[in-house]
Structures are given as C-alpha cells and as structure tokens.
Design an enzyme around this catalytic site. Sequence first.
Site, mmCIF file in Angstrom:
data_model
loop_
_atom_site.group_PDB
_atom_site.id
_atom_site.type_symbol
_atom_site.label_atom_id
_atom_site.label_comp_id
_atom_site.label_asym_id
_atom_site.label_seq_id
_atom_site.Cartn_x
_atom_site.Cartn_y
_atom_site.Cartn_z
ATOM 1 N N ASN A 19 0.647 -1.304 0.096
ATOM 2 C CA ASN A 19 -0.045 -0.039 -0.036
ATOM 3 C C ASN A 19 0.774 1.136 0.024
ATOM 4 O OD1 ASN A 19 -1.807 1.978 0.420
ATOM 5 N ND2 ASN A 19 -2.417 1.400 2.276
ATOM 6 N N LYS A 21 -0.108 4.126 -0.281
ATOM 7 C CA LYS A 21 -0.411 5.547 0.442
ATOM 8 C C LYS A 21 -0.161 6.805 -0.573
ATOM 9 C CE LYS A 21 -0.125 3.177 4.555
ATOM 10 N NZ LYS A 21 -0.003 3.270 6.029
ATOM 11 N N HIS A 104 -9.215 1.197 5.178
ATOM 12 C CA HIS A 104 -7.772 1.267 5.914
ATOM 13 C C HIS A 104 -8.144 2.304 6.980
ATOM 14 C CE1 HIS A 104 -3.879 2.486 6.459
ATOM 15 N NE2 HIS A 104 -3.384 1.203 5.913
ATOM 16 N N GLU A 106 -6.320 4.762 7.870
ATOM 17 C CA GLU A 106 -6.234 6.286 7.712
ATOM 18 C C GLU A 106 -7.315 6.617 6.986
ATOM 19 O OE1 GLU A 106 -2.522 5.467 5.607
ATOM 20 O OE2 GLU A 106 -1.661 4.633 7.424
ATOM 21 N N GLU A 176 -4.900 -4.758 10.629
ATOM 22 C CA GLU A 176 -4.124 -3.935 10.697
ATOM 23 C C GLU A 176 -4.141 -3.134 12.044
ATOM 24 O OE1 GLU A 176 -1.991 -2.765 6.843
ATOM 25 O OE2 GLU A 176 -3.814 -1.264 7.262
ATOM 26 N N GLY A 182 3.086 2.352 10.570
ATOM 27 C CA GLY A 182 3.965 3.333 10.489
ATOM 28 C C GLY A 182 4.589 3.634 11.883
ATOM 29 N N SER A 222 3.854 -2.228 10.083
ATOM 30 C CA SER A 222 5.386 -2.265 10.314
ATOM 31 C C SER A 222 6.232 -3.674 10.101
ATOM 32 C CB SER A 222 5.881 -1.784 11.621
ATOM 33 O OG SER A 222 5.481 -0.333 12.050
HETATM 34 O O1 LIG Z 1 -0.811 0.672 6.766
HETATM 35 C C1 LIG Z 1 -0.138 -0.075 6.454
HETATM 36 C C2 LIG Z 1 -0.343 -0.946 5.301
HETATM 37 O O2 LIG Z 1 -1.843 -0.504 4.753
HETATM 38 C C3 LIG Z 1 0.835 -0.500 7.294
HETATM 39 O O3 LIG Z 1 1.869 0.559 7.156
HETATM 40 P P1 LIG Z 1 3.379 0.378 7.597
HETATM 41 O O4 LIG Z 1 3.977 -1.013 7.181
HETATM 42 O O5 LIG Z 1 4.312 1.597 6.996
HETATM 43 O O6 LIG Z 1 3.377 0.345 9.244
#
Ligand SMILES: O=C(CO)COP(=O)(O)O
Length: 259
Positions: A19, A21, A104, A106, A176, A182, A222
């Site tokens: 992803n 983003k 997601h 976010e 997640e 992140g 992560s």
């Molecule tokens: O949100 C994520 C994948 O959709 C995970 O992000 P990270 O791998 O940067 O923690």
Amino acid sequence: MQEENLNTQKMRSKIVAGNWKMNKNSAETEALLTELAAKLPDTQAEVMVAPTFVNLQSAVKQLESSTIEVIAQNMHFGESGAYTGEISADMLLDIGIDTVIIGHSERRAYFGETDEILAKKVKTALKKNMRVMFCFGEELDDRKSENHFNVVETQLKNALFSLDASAWTSIILAYEPVWAIGTGETASPEQAQEMHAFIRKTITDAYDTSIATNVSILYGGSVKPANAEEIFSKPDVDGGLIGGASLVADDFVAIIEAI
Ligand SMILES: O=C(CO)COP(=O)(O)O
C-alpha cells in the site's frame, strides 16, 4: 475423507500487497515498478501494489506482462454522480483494476469513514464483481484496555457479516492494529496469530468453517524484511499488507521472499 482433508488444508491464497499510500509521483512509480518487476522472486504468493489514483492507469499498462497485480487504495460507494473528488468502481474496472482496499485505518481516522460507509463500499465493490481487501484493527487504547477482540469483532460484523456466504470468495482480510501502523512497533508474531485465529473463529461462528478456512487474512503494521518471516510463519497469517517497506524495491522483494 478427501473432503475432510480439503477442510483441514490451507486452501487460501498467500498474498503480499504494497500500500503505497500518498507516495511516489509518476516517474517514481514507473521506476519502482520497473525495479520490482525485474527483481520479483519466484513465488506462489499473489503480489499486489496499490499506487495512488493518478498513477493507476500507467501502472496497469506497465505491468501488463507481469504477474504483479495493481489494486486501488480506495473507492466510493456511489455508482456515479455528484461526488466531487471521488472514484467509482466502474472507473477502476474500466482501467483494468478489480481489487480494492476498503476500510484502511487512515480512511477511518482522517476521512470519517464509518462502519456504515464501509459496508456500503463493500457492497458496491462486490456488486461490481470486484475483490475487496478489507482492513480493520484496534487502536492502542483498545489494546491497553483489552477490548481489542470486541473492537475487531464489531468492525467485521458491521461491514461484512450481512454479506451472503457466496460473497466471501471475493473477500481478503487485512488485520492492521492501528498502533503498529507506521510506528515501527509491530504486533508480535504471537499477538498476530492470536488475533488471526480469533478472526477465523468469529467467521466460523457467523458463517461456517469452510468460509473461515478459505479466507486469506493478511497482517499489516510495520512489516519489514527483518520481521516478515516470523510473522508469516504463523499458521493463520496468510501474508501481509505492507506500507513503508513497500516503497523500497529491495525491502518489498525481501518480504515477498519471506513468505
Ligand atoms: O498501513 C499499512 C499498510 O496498509 C502498514 O503501514 P506500515 O507498514 O508503514 O506500518
């Protein structure tokens, strides 16, 4: 006897998805895809990447002869009409994309996407015969107060459990935990396995064992080359949804190799 074997075997796909983003302009997208396609290891796993909307069409064209699948990070629940700034399922299908990430954290946290909105998005995507990668997971406070199982169960129930059983062949789940996204903080392989097993049990209770056994459940949060192998070794973890590490070809390739 054979049926029993089928039920106990893992029939589900292994998947590693990146992803991206809101990262990578068009030149950077092309460069990363070129590197990925060149370095892609031989794997049984499905490999997917989700660039930004503006680069989806060129990514699909670029990967025409690759096994890497281009997927979308989001879509709107409406079929068309006055939804300024939004993208419909038909628009994605039109450029050759038939898998979409929905839910997601976010999107939930920064764009007000509630379970109700997500349920509508899932419904529209399935109606259009798309595959849905549905994301969910608890926040740090939920984990601290040991409410994480309830939170996850409610997220699944609100968005997915009114679907017909037949729809589940088009669902991929991505657990997640928000506190691990992140942050560099990862759920331990044991924490991931514990939650994935709980998710499968919850689906068994809502539907049946066959649906629970056949749905792929990815872990996200992560995942890095250093921890991927141990997380992926857990029996109920079928792959990963990778954020940061998917932006670096060598790291993403190493994660694919770990599965
Ligand atoms: O949100 C994520 C994948 O959709 C995970 O992000 P990270 O791998 O940067 O923690």
